[in-house]
Write an enzyme that holds these catalytic residues in place. Structure first.
Site, PDB file in Angstrom:
ATOM      1  CB  ALA A 179      -0.910  -0.054   1.614  1.00 45.18           C
ATOM      2  CE  LYS A 209      15.965  -2.962  -0.323  1.00 43.38           C
ATOM      3  NZ  LYS A 209      15.810  -2.670   1.367  1.00 43.38           N
ATOM      4  CB  CYS A 265     -13.144 -30.434  24.481  1.00 40.71           C
ATOM      5  SG  CYS A 265     -12.939 -31.210  22.811  1.00 40.71           S
ATOM      6  CB  CYS A 283     -15.566 -35.200  22.954  1.00 41.91           C
ATOM      7  SG  CYS A 283     -14.762 -34.402  24.483  1.00 41.91           S
TER       8      CYS A 283
HETATM    9  S1  IVH Z   1      23.360  -1.631  -0.129  1.00 43.27           S
HETATM   10  C1  IVH Z   1      25.119   2.431  -1.281  1.00 43.27           C
HETATM   11  N1  IVH Z   1      22.671  -4.050   0.943  1.00 43.27           N
HETATM   12  O1  IVH Z   1      18.303  -1.460   2.267  1.00 43.27           O
HETATM   13  C2  IVH Z   1      24.306   1.451  -1.529  1.00 43.27           C
HETATM   14  N2  IVH Z   1      21.637  -2.560   1.319  1.00 43.27           N
HETATM   15  O2  IVH Z   1      16.730   0.508   0.973  1.00 43.27           O
HETATM   16  C3  IVH Z   1      23.648   1.402   0.632  1.00 43.27           C
HETATM   17  N3  IVH Z   1      19.502  -3.676   2.997  1.00 43.27           N
HETATM   18  O3  IVH Z   1      19.727   1.316   3.377  1.00 43.27           O
HETATM   19  C4  IVH Z   1      23.153  -0.375   1.383  1.00 43.27           C
HETATM   20  N4  IVH Z   1      20.361  -5.400   2.567  1.00 43.27           N
HETATM   21  O4  IVH Z   1      19.791  -0.286   4.910  1.00 43.27           O
HETATM   22  C5  IVH Z   1      22.670  -2.712   0.928  1.00 43.27           C
HETATM   23  N5  IVH Z   1      21.877  -6.009   1.324  1.00 43.27           N
HETATM   24  C6  IVH Z   1      21.945  -4.954   1.144  1.00 43.27           C
HETATM   25  C7  IVH Z   1      21.131  -4.968   1.859  1.00 43.27           C
HETATM   26  C8  IVH Z   1      21.188  -3.222   1.479  1.00 43.27           C
HETATM   27  C9  IVH Z   1      19.368  -4.501   3.131  1.00 43.27           C
HETATM   28  C10 IVH Z   1      19.586  -2.088   2.921  1.00 43.27           C
HETATM   29  C11 IVH Z   1      20.142  -0.894   3.575  1.00 43.27           C
HETATM   30  C12 IVH Z   1      19.599   0.545   3.032  1.00 43.27           C
HETATM   31  C13 IVH Z   1      18.532  -0.327   2.599  1.00 43.27           C
HETATM   32  C14 IVH Z   1      17.918   0.490   0.987  1.00 43.27           C
END
Ligand code: IVH
Length: 689
Positions: free
Chosen positions: A40, A119, A417, A420
């Protein structure tokens, strides 16, 4: 819910949308409850962006579309020498390809390589190490300044207080609460008189930023960045020409947990099509991961490519986030229904207003047990966070307490229950009918005689109901002492009764795993029973096992080990009757490790065709395997020395794909796992067929 938001058509609506986005972002980044789920929020930001593109003159200087974290981050007092930026997003393969192309244009040629990793959906922090010692921990904050959260040093798994090498570096990464710890975290939190967290991300952010609470919630860290300390000697660990891949290796070698350590690992390749395949793999696996991820981050791997591409004020141009649709959505809890299962377990099921999670409509979600309902303070009408995990039933994680209107109604807990009408044993978190398995005796006997369990053909639910009504069967052991007279009365035919008696006689030789499964101990279905039988070799050894010994079996934790012990004690008379009736209670093949005459010291398994292999069977089997049930196939795999798996991962060694094999086959192909057909498999294991 529509996948797009109605376009914003005037400035008033634009300003309202800005406010909505700001308060949602403030809740998300500030550790509060967001009333909007990720999907959303993304739709709202899309609508705002579209309006701003049409009306650049009206764009607010502090629009959430231009600021790091929508400008919602709490300002802190610690300056980040190198700003902690956000990432731009792409949502599909086409957008990713376009991003790679535009990066190529900037570089005047294709990037030397890409690095892709999960990520992690947590809270970004910078960890400052001085000569190997963790001296300061700072949140991302605005990206330029963050909050000092050094009080958490020493409490975060994967972020050691002391590195393996005494270097001065800045480690960046994500602090998370593992999915498996969420329930426990809320238990601790509620015990301290606070509202439950609505999801693991929230729990991580709230817990990290809280001080002096008198309790700690066990958090974990996954690193994704390694920089030289702003003002100090690095210890010659980091060299300018190092690629991101090399930096991550170096970070791991310091003893820090990194994105490489997640089950999906990371991938480095010069080809965007490889990166796309990796995205596909992560997407299929992510619901089962121990840590929440909300996408894949793709980076130019080479430092020179990064330098040439440069960064904007909000995000680098050399990296991009490929966002995946959220597995968590917010819906409304409409009702709770209760049922007593075949093991006597009384379980609540939540009915939610239908919501879509990754293309699947979710209408029911498990609530686990009454203890959890009480702990979360759940009410009918609550907005609730629903999460879809791998193959299991969706779960209700928690209520969004900030969305309460006052109209919510308490959930009525059963006093008797639901099966039963008898008494409930409420002494433990999971309620159980006092009659246990006997409450739903027909269901428990019908389960036991199934083809996959004791395999007593000729006895179906109708005959079971008869036998129970005649009081000829009060537990599963009574099956083996049934008389011709009792069976003739139940089936109405002496001929049928005679056949059933023959099958019952044959069933006495079923494996220990099947007999254990037939007992219907909570939490021990077919595969768990096989694992237990494989571990202990005999019923008496299982009965004598301590909780600690049981926990050595994969998938048995504290709770399940306690059930197994308590219920096997309860089942002692039934097991004694089974033994008296001559039912097999040992695993003959496995009880003789002395059969290892190979001298390899690896046990008899070394010579078996599927030794050391994890095998997944999927689709409809044909040829010699046609008549085997799924359980027969599992048993066949195990007889041939393999382990039978239910889902495909990079740890799978072989996939047997029958007709109409669907997503598991695709996943195996994406992961490069060997796929064979039923005929080839039948040949491999022919000695065991
Ligand atoms: S690289 C300059 N790698 O996602 C590059 N970020 O939405 C900076 N994050 O601020 C980040 N996993 O907090 C990178 N494998 C990963 C990540 C990651 C999570 C987070 C991080 C970043 C945010 C961006």
């Amino acid at each position: 819910m529509p996948n797009t938001l109605a376009p914003i058509t005037d400035e008033d609506a634009y300003l309202r949308a800005l406010n909505q986005a700001r308060s949602a972002a403030a809740a998300y980044h500030g550790g509060g409850d967001s009333q909007m789920d990720d999907a959303a929020y993304d739709r709202l930001i899309d609508a705002i962006t579209a309006y701003e593109q049409k009306h650049p003159d009206q764009r607010a200087a502090d629009s959430p579309t231009t600021l790091v974290a929508a400008g919602a981050l709490p300002e802190g007092s610690v300056v980040h020498a190198t700003p902690m930026l956000s990432l731009d997003n792409v949502f599909d393969a086409e957008e990713l390809a376009r991003w790679a192309q535009s990066l190529g244009k900037r570089l005047g040629g294709v990037p030397r390589g890409f690095h892709a990793g999960p990520k992690i959906d947590g809270l970004a922090v910078a960890a400052h190490y001085r000569e190997g010692r963790l001296v300061q921990l700072v949140t991302r904050g605005t990206g330029t300044t963050g909050e000092d959260v050094s009080h958490a040093i020493g409490t975060i798994d994967g972020l050691p207080v002391e590195l393996d090498t005494p270097v001065s570096v800045e480690v960046r990464g994500e602090v998370v609460l593992l999915q498996s710890r969420f329930e426990e975290a809320n238990r601790i939190r509620v015990a301290h008189g606070e509202d439950p967290f609505s999801n693991p991300r929230n729990a991580a952010s709230g817990s990290l930023r809280a001080t002096g609470r008198g309790y700690t919630i066990p958090l974990s860290f996954y690193g994704y960045g390694l920089l030289s300390a702003a003002n100090g000697e690095t210890g010659r660990l980091i060299r300018e020409e190092m690629t991101h891949t090399e930096l991550m290796k170096a970070l791991g070698s310091l003893g820090v947990q990194t994105v490489d350590d997640t089950p999906v690992g990371t991938l480095t390749s010069p080809l965007i099509k490889d990166i796309q395949a990796y995205v596909g793999r992560v997407a299929t696996q992510r619901a089962d991961l121990p840590v929440g991820i909300d996408g894949i981050v793709i980076k130019a791997d080479h430092p020179q490519d990064q330098a040439v591409a440069g960064s904007g004020s909000r995000a680098p141009r050399w990296a991009i986030a490929y966002k995946l649709p959220s597995l968590e959505v917010i819906s409304t809890l409409a009702a709770v229904t209760w049922t007593t299962g075949r093991t006597g377990n009384i379980a609540p099921r939540g009915e939610v207003l239908p919501v879509e999670i990754e293309g699947v409509t979710v209408q029911f979600a498990t609530l686990h047990n009454p203890g959890m309902i009480a702990r979360l303070g759940l009410r009918i009408g609550d907005r609730v966070v629903v999460r879809r995990a791998g193959d299991v039933i969706p779960q209700i994680l928690a209520p969004v307490t900030s969305a309460r209107t006052g109209q919510e109604k308490p959930i009525e807990l059963p006093t008797v229950c639901p099966g039963c009408g008898g008494e409930i044993d409420m002494s433990q978190e999971r309620w159980r009918c006092l009659k246990g398995r006997a409450c739903n005796l027909p269901a428990s006997i019908t389960y036991a005689v199934q083809r996959d369990v004791l395999d007593i053909q000729g006895i179906g639910p109708k005959i079971v109901a008869q036998l129970v009504a005649q009081e000829a069967v009060q537990d599963v052991a009574d099956l083996f002492t049934l008389t011709l007279g009792q069976l003739t009365e139940a089936t109405g035919s002496e001929k049928t009764a005679t056949k059933i008696l023959d099958r019952l006689a044959a069933a006495k030789q079923q494996s220990l795993a099947r007999v254990l499964c037939a007992l219907g101990v909570r939490g021990t279905g077919r595969s768990m029973s096989r694992r237990i039988a494989d571990f202990f070799f005999s019923m008496s050894a299982i009965q004598a096992a301590s909780a600690a010994e049981l926990r050595q079996v994969e998938g048995i934790g504290a709770e399940k080990s306690a059930w197994v012990i308590a219920e096997l004690a309860e089942l002692e008379p039934v097991i004694a009757k089974l033994a008296a009736a001559g039912v097999n209670l040992v695993e003959p093949q496995k009880s003789a490790p002395a059969a290892d005459t190979s001298g390899s010291g690896q046990g008899a398994g070394a010579a078996l065709p599927l030794a050391e292999m994890t095998v997944v069977a999927t689709g409809t089997m044909t040829g010699r395997l046609e008549r085997l049930s799924r359980n027969d196939i599992h048993e066949l795999i195990e007889k041939a020395g393999g382990r039978s798996g239910s889902s495909v991962s990079k740890n799978t060694s072989l996939v047997v794909a029958g007709d109409k094999a669907g997503s598991k086959r695709t996943k195996a192909e994406q992961l490069g796992v060997r796929v064979i057909g039923p005929d080839e498999f039948a040949q491999m294991v022919s000695a065991y067929l």
